[in-house]
Write an enzyme that holds these catalytic residues in place. Structure first.
Site, PDB file in Angstrom:
ATOM      1  N   TYR A  18       0.828  -1.217   0.000  1.00 30.38           N
ATOM      2  CA  TYR A  18       0.000   0.000   0.000  1.00 30.38           C
ATOM      3  C   TYR A  18       0.855   1.257   0.000  1.00 30.38           C
ATOM      4  CZ  TYR A  18      -4.110  -2.864   0.818  1.00 30.38           C
ATOM      5  OH  TYR A  18      -5.126  -3.778   0.690  1.00 30.38           O
ATOM      6  N   TYR A 146     -13.482  -5.085   6.165  1.00 32.45           N
ATOM      7  CA  TYR A 146     -12.246  -5.459   5.467  1.00 32.45           C
ATOM      8  C   TYR A 146     -11.978  -6.934   5.733  1.00 32.45           C
ATOM      9  CZ  TYR A 146      -7.415  -6.045   4.166  1.00 32.45           C
ATOM     10  OH  TYR A 146      -6.268  -6.512   3.585  1.00 32.45           O
ATOM     11  N   ASP A 240     -15.295 -13.026  10.884  1.00 32.53           N
ATOM     12  CA  ASP A 240     -13.888 -12.790  10.604  1.00 32.53           C
ATOM     13  C   ASP A 240     -13.292 -12.143  11.859  1.00 32.53           C
ATOM     14  OD1 ASP A 240     -11.410 -11.956   9.833  1.00 32.53           O
ATOM     15  OD2 ASP A 240     -12.052 -11.058   7.937  1.00 32.53           O
ATOM     16  N   LYS A 269      -3.767 -12.927  12.428  1.00 34.72           N
ATOM     17  CA  LYS A 269      -3.034 -11.843  13.098  1.00 34.72           C
ATOM     18  C   LYS A 269      -2.336 -12.225  14.418  1.00 34.72           C
ATOM     19  CE  LYS A 269      -4.074  -7.964  10.448  1.00 34.72           C
ATOM     20  NZ  LYS A 269      -5.305  -8.014   9.643  1.00 34.72           N
TER      21      LYS A 269
HETATM   22  C1  LIG Z   1      -5.725  -8.400   8.287  1.00 33.97           C
HETATM   23  C2  LIG Z   1      -7.095  -8.932   8.054  1.00 33.97           C
HETATM   24  C3  LIG Z   1      -7.367  -9.846   7.034  1.00 33.97           C
HETATM   25  C4  LIG Z   1      -6.315 -10.278   6.038  1.00 33.97           C
HETATM   26  O1  LIG Z   1      -5.252 -10.938   6.620  1.00 33.97           O
HETATM   27  P1  LIG Z   1      -3.858 -11.096   5.807  1.00 33.97           P
HETATM   28  O2  LIG Z   1      -3.023 -11.957   6.682  1.00 33.97           O
HETATM   29  O3  LIG Z   1      -3.322  -9.710   5.643  1.00 33.97           O
HETATM   30  O4  LIG Z   1      -4.199 -11.728   4.505  1.00 33.97           O
HETATM   31  C5  LIG Z   1      -8.643 -10.324   6.919  1.00 33.97           C
HETATM   32  N1  LIG Z   1      -9.620  -9.941   7.766  1.00 33.97           N
HETATM   33  C6  LIG Z   1      -9.403  -9.074   8.777  1.00 33.97           C
HETATM   34  C7  LIG Z   1     -10.508  -8.715   9.693  1.00 33.97           C
HETATM   35  C8  LIG Z   1      -8.136  -8.521   8.940  1.00 33.97           C
HETATM   36  O5  LIG Z   1      -7.918  -7.629   9.914  1.00 33.97           O
END
Ligand SMILES: *Cc1c(COP(=O)(O)O)cnc(C)c1O
Length: 427
Positions: A18, A146, A240, A269
Site C-alpha cells: 500500500y 475489510y 472474521d 493476526k
Molecule cells: C488483516 C485482516 C485480514 C487479512 O489478513 P492477511 O493476513 O493480511 O491476509 C482479513 N480480515 C481481517 C478482519 C483482517 O484484519
C-alpha cells in the site's frame, strides 16, 4: 533526524505494501524489537502503537514463545499436511476448539488471513451445495468491512473504503450492506436476507469492530440481530475475527461478548503472537458434517502448501499458553479505560470528529487526513518516540495487550502532540 529519501530511492528491490514508492518517505530500518519497543538501526527506540498490524499481542520476542520455537527447531520445521500430521498442529487445533464458543471444532489451517477467509467462503458455498442449494453462492458483507486483499476477499470488502475500488469491475458481485444498528435497520436487514436468500451462501462480519476498513464499532445486539436474520433465512454466518480475536476487544473472542456462535470463524493476526504467519478457518461440527460423503470430490477442495507449518503451530501453542498463564485478556480489557483517559485530550482538537475505545483499541478519527500531512505525521510521531501508522483518516492505537502505562503515556502524548504539530488546533 528525518529521512528525505523516497521509498523508491532508498529501496532498489523491495516493493512495499500500500505504498506509492515515489512519494512515500523511505521506510525506517529496524534492528531489533523487544516488548513494546522497536529499535531502529540508527539507535532510535520507538514504542509500537500498532503491534505490527495487531499481531504482537504479547509484545515482541516474548521469551516463552522464543523458547518454544527453539525447541521446535530441534525436531520438526515443516511437513505437508497431505497425508501427514504432527503433534503441534493436532494440539493447536484441539486447544482452539476448546477456546472457541459452541461446537466450533474443525480447524483448517492456512498461512494468511486472506486465505483463511477464502477458505471460509469456499466452505460456505460447498455447505449450501451439499444441502441441495447450489444457487446459494453469493455473500453479504458490510460497508466499512475489510476481509483481505485476494480477489474473493476483495469482493466482500467495503467497495469504497476498502482500498480496492480500482478492481471493482473485476470482482465477483456480492451484496454490500450498511451494518444495521437500529431496531428498524435490524428488521430491514432480516427482510433483505430473507428475500435474497436463494442466492446467498453466507454473511461475512467482523464482530464488534470493523478494523482495517475504518475502526468502526457496533454493538453485541447488532451482531445478535444479524445472527437471527441468518438463522431465519438458512444463511451461514462467518465471523472474521482475524483482527478482533485473541483479546483485542476485551474478551478472548468478540463472539463471546456477543453471545453468538457463528458457523465458521477465521483467525490469524495475533494467532502466533506476532512471530510467524499462520491462520485458520474453524467450522462447527454441523458444517463439517456436510462434507462427509462417499464422494471424494465432496471433500473440502483446498490445501495451502505450508498449511499447519510446525514452527508456526509451535509459536501459536506458546501464545495460547500465555493467554492461559498471564492475565492477557484482563489486561486488554483494562486498556479500554486507560486508552479512553489517555486519548481524551484529543477531543479538544478542532479537526478530531470522534475519539472511541473498545478493549485494546483506541481510535482518534479526523475529519480529513491528506497524504502530505500523513507523511509529516509519521515523522512527528517518530520524533516523539512512537510508531503509529494511521489508516485512512483514522489515527489509532492497537498496541501489545500487555502495554505498560509508561509506554501508553509515550504513545498518547506523541499522538496528541503529533497532531498538534501538524495542524490540529485546540478548540
Ligand atoms: C488483516 C485482516 C485480514 C487479512 O489478513 P492477511 O493476513 O493480511 O491476509 C482479513 N480480515 C481481517 C478482519 C483482517 O484484519
Amino acid at each position: 533526524m528525518t529521512t528525505t529519501k523516497s521509498a523508491v530511492e532508498a529501496e532498489p528491490h523491495l516493493w512495499l505494501p500500500y505504498t506509492q514508492m515515489q512519494t512515500t518517505a523511505a521506510p525506517l530500518a529496524v534492528a531489533r524489537a523487544e516488548g513494546a519497543t522497536i529499535t531502529l538501526e540508527d539507535g532510535r527506540v520507538l514504542v509500537d502503537g500498532i503491534a505490527s498490524w495487531w499481531t504482537a499481542c504479547h509484545g515482541y520476542r516474548h521469551p516463552h514463545i522464543t523458547a518454544a520455537l527453539s525447541a521446535q527447531l530441534e525436531t520438526l520445521h515443516h511437513v505437508m499436511l497431505g497425508g501427514l500430521v504432527h503433534p503441534q498442529a493436532k494440539t493447536l487445533a484441539k486447544r482452539l476448539a476448546g477456546l472457541l464458543p459452541g461446537f466450533l471444532e474443525r480447524v483448517f489451517f492456512a498461512e494468511s488471513g486472506s486465505v483463511a477467509v477464502e477458505v471460509a467462503m469456499k466452505i460456505a458455498v460447498q455447505t449450501q451445495r451439499s444441502r441441495g442449494e447450489p444457487s446459494r453462492h453469493r455473500f453479504v458483507s458490510f460497508l466499512g468491512g475489510y476481509h483481505g486483499d485476494t480477489f474473493a476477499t476483495m469482493s466482500v470488502c467495503d467497495p469504497e473504503e476498502g482500498m480496492h475500488h480500482l478492481f471493482r469491475d473485476v470482482l465477483a458481485p456480492q451484496f454490500t450492506r450498511p451494518l444495521p444498528t437500529t431496531t428498524d435497520e435490524h428488521a430491514a436487514f432480516a427482510a433483505f436476507l430473507n428475500q435474497e436468500r436463494h442466492q446467498i451462501a453466507a454473511v461475512v462480519l467482523e464482530p464488534l469492530v470493523q478494523c482495517a476498513g475504518g475502526m468502526r464499532f457496533h454493538s453485541p445486539e447488532d451482531v445478535r440481530a444479524i445472527k437471527r436474520a441468518c438463522d431465519a433465512s438458512g444463511t451461514l454466518l462467518i465471523f472474521d475475527e482475524i483482527a478482533t480475536g485473541f483479546g483485542r476487544t476485551g474478551t478472548l473472542f468478540a463472539a463471546e461478548a456477543c453471545e453468538v456462535v457463528p458457523d465458521i470463524i477465521t483467525l490469524s493476526k495475533a494467532l502466533t503472537g506476532g512471530t510467524l504467519p499462520l491462520s485458520c478457518a474453524v467450522a462447527t461440527r454441523e458444517v463439517f458434517e456436510t462434507f462427509l460423503d462417499d464422494d471424494p470430490l465432496r471433500a473440502l477442495m483446498h490445501g495451502p502448501t505450508f498449511m499447519g507449518n510446525a514452527l508456526a503451530c509451535a509459536a501459536a501453542n506458546a501464545s495460547v499458553d500465555l493467554f492461559e498463564s498471564e492475565p492477557r485478556v484482563a489486561q486488554a480489557k483494562a486498556l479500554e479505560e486507560a486508552l479512553a483517559t489517555a486519548l481524551a485530550p484529543c477531543r479538544k482538537l478542532s479537526d478530531v470528529i470522534d475519539v472511541r475505545c473498545r478493549g485494546a483499541i483506541g481510535v482518534v478519527e479526523l475529519d480529513a487526513l491528506s497524504p502530505a500531512r500523513l507523511q509529516r505525521l509519521r515523522d512527528a510521531f517518530v520524533d516523539r518516540g512512537a510508531w503509529i501508522r494511521p489508516l485512512g483518516r483514522v489515527v489509532y492505537l492497537m498496541p501489545p495487550l500487555n502495554l505498560t502505562s509508561a509506554d501508553l503515556d509515550v504513545l498518547a502524548r506523541a499522538l496528541f502532540d503529533g497532531l498538534s504539530a501538524t495542524g490540529s488546533k485546540t478548540r
